[in-house]
Design an enzyme around this catalytic site. Structure first.
Site, PDB file in Angstrom:
ATOM      1  N   ASP A  10       0.940  -1.215   0.058  1.00  0.00           N
ATOM      2  CA  ASP A  10      -0.215   0.053  -0.124  1.00  0.00           C
ATOM      3  C   ASP A  10       0.764   1.410  -0.016  1.00  0.00           C
ATOM      4  O   ASP A  10       0.850   2.080   0.855  1.00  0.00           O
ATOM      5  CB  ASP A  10      -0.841  -0.039   1.366  1.00  0.00           C
ATOM      6  CG  ASP A  10      -0.284  -0.007   2.502  1.00  0.00           C
ATOM      7  OD1 ASP A  10      -0.770   0.413   3.643  1.00  0.00           O
ATOM      8  OD2 ASP A  10       0.929  -0.555   2.614  1.00  0.00           O
ATOM      9  N   ASP A  29       6.658   1.194   1.783  1.00  0.00           N
ATOM     10  CA  ASP A  29       6.663   0.286   0.939  1.00  0.00           C
ATOM     11  C   ASP A  29       7.573   0.507  -0.380  1.00  0.00           C
ATOM     12  O   ASP A  29       8.021  -0.255  -0.953  1.00  0.00           O
ATOM     13  CB  ASP A  29       5.142   0.339   0.126  1.00  0.00           C
ATOM     14  CG  ASP A  29       4.232   0.178   1.516  1.00  0.00           C
ATOM     15  OD1 ASP A  29       4.011   0.997   2.115  1.00  0.00           O
ATOM     16  OD2 ASP A  29       3.527  -0.903   1.506  1.00  0.00           O
ATOM     17  N   VAL A  44       2.999  -6.237   2.897  1.00  0.00           N
ATOM     18  CA  VAL A  44       3.542  -5.183   3.575  1.00  0.00           C
ATOM     19  C   VAL A  44       2.476  -4.246   3.741  1.00  0.00           C
ATOM     20  O   VAL A  44       2.885  -2.790   3.902  1.00  0.00           O
ATOM     21  CB  VAL A  44       4.702  -4.408   2.854  1.00  0.00           C
ATOM     22  CG1 VAL A  44       6.109  -5.654   2.969  1.00  0.00           C
ATOM     23  CG2 VAL A  44       4.688  -4.184   1.591  1.00  0.00           C
ATOM     24  N   HIS A  92       9.902   0.335   8.094  1.00  0.00           N
ATOM     25  CA  HIS A  92       9.183  -1.194   8.478  1.00  0.00           C
ATOM     26  C   HIS A  92       9.003  -2.183   7.324  1.00  0.00           C
ATOM     27  O   HIS A  92       9.314  -3.385   7.496  1.00  0.00           O
ATOM     28  CB  HIS A  92       7.678  -0.902   8.742  1.00  0.00           C
ATOM     29  CG  HIS A  92       7.610   0.057   9.884  1.00  0.00           C
ATOM     30  ND1 HIS A  92       7.658   0.044  11.131  1.00  0.00           N
ATOM     31  CD2 HIS A  92       7.383   1.421  10.005  1.00  0.00           C
ATOM     32  CE1 HIS A  92       7.613   1.022  12.005  1.00  0.00           C
ATOM     33  NE2 HIS A  92       7.498   1.925  11.152  1.00  0.00           N
ATOM     34  N   ASP A  93       8.473  -2.003   6.224  1.00  0.00           N
ATOM     35  CA  ASP A  93       8.331  -2.732   5.118  1.00  0.00           C
ATOM     36  C   ASP A  93       9.545  -3.318   4.582  1.00  0.00           C
ATOM     37  O   ASP A  93       9.529  -4.456   3.718  1.00  0.00           O
ATOM     38  CB  ASP A  93       7.393  -2.180   4.001  1.00  0.00           C
ATOM     39  CG  ASP A  93       6.104  -1.896   4.637  1.00  0.00           C
ATOM     40  OD1 ASP A  93       5.400  -1.068   3.781  1.00  0.00           O
ATOM     41  OD2 ASP A  93       5.710  -2.580   5.567  1.00  0.00           O
TER      42      ASP A  93
HETATM   43  O1  RIB Z   1       3.033   0.159  10.606  1.00  0.00           O
HETATM   44  C1  RIB Z   1       3.674   0.196   9.686  1.00  0.00           C
HETATM   45  C2  RIB Z   1       2.824  -0.342   8.415  1.00  0.00           C
HETATM   46  O2  RIB Z   1       1.868   0.644   8.472  1.00  0.00           O
HETATM   47  C3  RIB Z   1       3.715  -0.055   7.344  1.00  0.00           C
HETATM   48  O3  RIB Z   1       3.485  -1.106   6.208  1.00  0.00           O
HETATM   49  C4  RIB Z   1       3.481   1.238   6.497  1.00  0.00           C
HETATM   50  O4  RIB Z   1       3.628   1.391   5.274  1.00  0.00           O
HETATM   51  C5  RIB Z   1       2.054   1.496   7.097  1.00  0.00           C
HETATM   52  O5  RIB Z   1       1.229   0.759   5.877  1.00  0.00           O
HETATM   53 CA    CA Z   2       2.941  -0.589   3.908  1.00  0.00          CA
END
Ligand code: RIB
Ligand code: CA
Length: 321
Positions: free
Chosen positions: A11, A16, A126, A242-243
């Site tokens: 997303d 991402d 993700v 994060h992703d």
């Molecule tokens: O909490 C982090 C996630 O939420 C990641 O995938 C970021 O892109 C958001 O979608």
């Molecule tokens: Ca994401």
């Protein structure tokens, strides 16, 4: 070496973008498709962003639009973190894509591609898990045909949208429950590790210096950094991407330490809605479905791998101008 066949469901979303850049520039994946889902922004935006990313990186990876809404939950999109486009920039933006989205719905495409190559396709999820849950509802037998599923989502230690729930799971907990109970070999990268998956100021300087302005990769990551509460609070020196964690683990599993745990998703309304609860009792019953949960990471090595990928992405985008 044969490349790992991969579908990235996402997303976009700033992190991402970093995850896709890492997968594309690593050279270890045959990326069969990128599928977009509503999450950080409405589906038209996340699909357009995914297409712009795939195209700007010089790939011909087909990009499919997926779920416009979660299975049940409705929420306001988190424009505060990713901007109204879902991929806002502090300066230069990605060039418009030179090709259209691929025809067909993401969920149908995931099911069709997994059926066409049993045991071959890895799913990297993700964003919210709506597309994968829909694919499983359309054809439950794909659960036995997916090679494995890796995802960014959840957190044993707590959440980011609420005290207990992380965004990807909270956005569609019912979908996450369907996926985590499907029996697919699954590895979870929750906030337990992804909150620590930050790049630092030296990494940001290296990215900024990668190409002469305009440097949309550096500007896009800068936008994301300027909205990080953890950076503002001085808890981390740079943005947590994060992703990138599930993709980095597929590239180099030694970057993380995982533990096999029984994880359940809370779908009941209330303060725990969207939480991922792990049973860490040593005597936990064996009959519960278990997944592998990443609990530790080698952050400096991960940051170096991710920054190398972002630098290469900046160079490829500059070369295509
Ligand atoms: O909490 C982090 C996630 O939420 C990641 O995938 C970021 O892109 C958001 O979608
Ligand atoms: Ca994401």
């Amino acid at each position: 070496m044969t490349r790992r066949r991969l579908i990235i469901d996402c997303d976009p979303g700033h992190d991402d973008f970093a995850a896709i850049a890492l997968a594309v520039t690593s050279g270890v994946f045959e990326i069969e498709a990128i599928t977009a889902v509503c999450g950080n922004a409405p589906l038209p935006r996340t699909a357009a962003n995914a297409l712009a990313i795939a195209d700007a990186l010089g790939t011909s990876i087909p990009v499919y639009a997926g779920a416009v809404a979660p299975l049940l939950h409705r929420y306001d999109f988190p424009a505060a973190f990713h901007g109204v486009t879902g991929l806002d920039s502090a300066g230069a933006t990605l060039p418009p894509p030179r090709r259209p989205l691929a025809p067909g719905h993401a969920a149908l495409e995931i099911a069709a591609r997994v059926n066409a190559a049993p045991g071959e396709i890895t799913l990297a999820v993700v964003g919210p898990m709506t597309n994968v849950a829909l694919a499983l509802a359309l054809d439950p037998d794909i659960a036995s045909k997916v090679r494995e599923l890796v995802f960014m989502g959840g957190g044993i230690v707590g959440g980011n949208v609420t005290a207990r729930a992380e965004f990807n799971i909270w956005a569609d907990p019912e979908a996450a429950a369907i996926v985590l109970n499907s029996g697919i070999k699954t590895t979870m990268f929750g906030l337990d590790v992804t909150n620590r998956a930050f790049i630092d100021t030296d990494d940001l300087k290296r990215l900024r210096a990668a190409v002469p302005a305009p440097n949309p990769v550096a500007d896009i990551i800068q936008f994301y950094s300027e909205r990080s509460g953890d950076i503002a609070a001085g808890r981390v020196p740079g943005p947590a991407l994060h992703d990138t964690c599930p993709i980095a683990w597929l590239i180099d599993p030694t970057l993380f330490q995982t533990e096999s745990l029984s994880v359940t998703v809370e779908t009941a309304p209330g303060p725990g809605y969207g939480a991922t609860d792990a049973d860490r009792r040593t005597w936990a019953p064996d009959h519960l479905p278990r997944i592998d949960v990443a609990l530790e990471l080698d952050r400096p090595r991960l940051a170096r791998l991710v920054t190398d990928a972002l630098v290469e992405a900046a160079r490829r985008i500059a070369d295509r101008r």
